[in-house]
Design a protein around this motif. Structure first.
Motif, PDB file in Angstrom:
ATOM      1  N   SER A 223       0.738  -1.344  -0.086  1.00 48.92           N
ATOM      2  CA  SER A 223      -0.059  -0.026  -0.018  1.00 48.92           C
ATOM      3  C   SER A 223       0.747   1.293  -0.060  1.00 48.92           C
ATOM      4  O   SER A 223       0.183   2.294  -0.243  1.00 48.92           O
ATOM      5  N   GLY A 224       2.052   1.221   0.353  1.00 41.72           N
ATOM      6  CA  GLY A 224       3.067   2.478   0.542  1.00 41.72           C
ATOM      7  C   GLY A 224       2.834   3.231   1.613  1.00 41.72           C
ATOM      8  O   GLY A 224       3.926   3.689   2.201  1.00 41.72           O
ATOM      9  N   SER A 225       1.746   3.194   2.533  1.00 41.96           N
ATOM     10  CA  SER A 225       1.704   3.788   3.805  1.00 41.96           C
ATOM     11  C   SER A 225       0.528   3.047   4.500  1.00 41.96           C
ATOM     12  O   SER A 225      -0.392   2.424   3.897  1.00 41.96           O
TER      13      SER A 225
ATOM     14  N   ASP B 142      -3.465  10.739  14.442  1.00 44.19           N
ATOM     15  CA  ASP B 142      -2.760   9.253  13.786  1.00 44.19           C
ATOM     16  C   ASP B 142      -1.496   9.683  13.257  1.00 44.19           C
ATOM     17  O   ASP B 142      -1.148  10.821  12.651  1.00 44.19           O
ATOM     18  N   ILE B 143      -0.569   8.602  13.436  1.00 45.93           N
ATOM     19  CA  ILE B 143       0.553   8.710  12.921  1.00 45.93           C
ATOM     20  C   ILE B 143       0.625   7.928  11.491  1.00 45.93           C
ATOM     21  O   ILE B 143       0.130   6.914  11.306  1.00 45.93           O
ATOM     22  N   ILE B 144       1.140   8.289  10.440  1.00 49.19           N
ATOM     23  CA  ILE B 144       1.204   7.883   9.197  1.00 49.19           C
ATOM     24  C   ILE B 144       2.563   7.304   8.976  1.00 49.19           C
ATOM     25  O   ILE B 144       3.502   7.947   9.147  1.00 49.19           O
ATOM     26  N   ILE B 145       2.724   5.953   8.561  1.00 47.65           N
ATOM     27  CA  ILE B 145       3.906   5.539   8.353  1.00 47.65           C
ATOM     28  C   ILE B 145       3.977   5.229   6.962  1.00 47.65           C
ATOM     29  O   ILE B 145       3.170   4.655   6.317  1.00 47.65           O
ATOM     30  N   LYS B 146       5.420   5.453   6.314  1.00 51.16           N
ATOM     31  CA  LYS B 146       5.439   5.603   4.755  1.00 51.16           C
ATOM     32  C   LYS B 146       6.843   4.809   4.692  1.00 51.16           C
ATOM     33  O   LYS B 146       7.522   4.930   5.428  1.00 51.16           O
ATOM     34  N   SER B 147       6.794   4.064   3.613  1.00 47.20           N
ATOM     35  CA  SER B 147       8.248   3.583   3.094  1.00 47.20           C
ATOM     36  C   SER B 147       8.966   4.629   2.480  1.00 47.20           C
ATOM     37  O   SER B 147       8.734   5.513   1.768  1.00 47.20           O
ATOM     38  N   ARG B 148      10.320   4.396   2.852  1.00 49.53           N
ATOM     39  CA  ARG B 148      11.426   5.447   2.312  1.00 49.53           C
ATOM     40  C   ARG B 148      11.552   4.947   0.929  1.00 49.53           C
ATOM     41  O   ARG B 148      11.864   5.710  -0.013  1.00 49.53           O
TER      42      ARG B 148
END
Length: 85
Positions: free
Chosen positions: A29-31, A73-79
Motif C-alpha cells: 500500500s505504500g503507507s 494518527d501517525i502515518i507510516i510511509k516507506s522510504r
C-alpha cells in the motif's frame, strides 16, 4: 504476574515478525496509519512489539512517519522498499 507469564508463553510476540508484517504492508500500500497497524493486535504485548518494530525501521531509515495534527494518527510511509527482501 503468573497470568501474564502464562499468556506470554502461549503467544510468542516477535519484533521480527512485526517488522516483516510492516514491510509487507508497505510494499502493498505504500503507507498505513499506526491505528491500522495495531487494529488486529490481540494483546498489549503485540502492540508493543509493533511499536518496537517501527522504532527499528525508523532507526534503519527504512520508513518515515508523519503526524500532521497534534494527537492525530501517525502515518507510516516507506522510504524506499525496492531493496526490501
Amino acid at each position: 504476574d503468573y497470568n501474564l507469564k502464562k499468556r506470554l508463553e502461549k503467544e510468542k510476540v516477535s519484533v521480527t515478525d512485526r517488522i516483516i508484517f510492516i514491510k509487507n504492508t508497505l510494499k502493498r500500500s505504500g503507507s498505513i496509519s499506526f491505528k491500522g497497524l495495531v487494529r488486529d493486535c490481540a494483546t498489549r504485548e503485540n502492540v508493543i512489539a509493533t511499536f518496537l518494530a517501527l522504532l527499528q525501521l525508523i532507526k534503519g531509515r527504512r520508513i518515515k512517519i508523519e503526524q500532521t495534527v497534534v494527537f492525530g494518527d501517525i502515518i507510516i510511509k516507506s522510504r524506499n522498499n525496492k531493496g526490501w527482501k
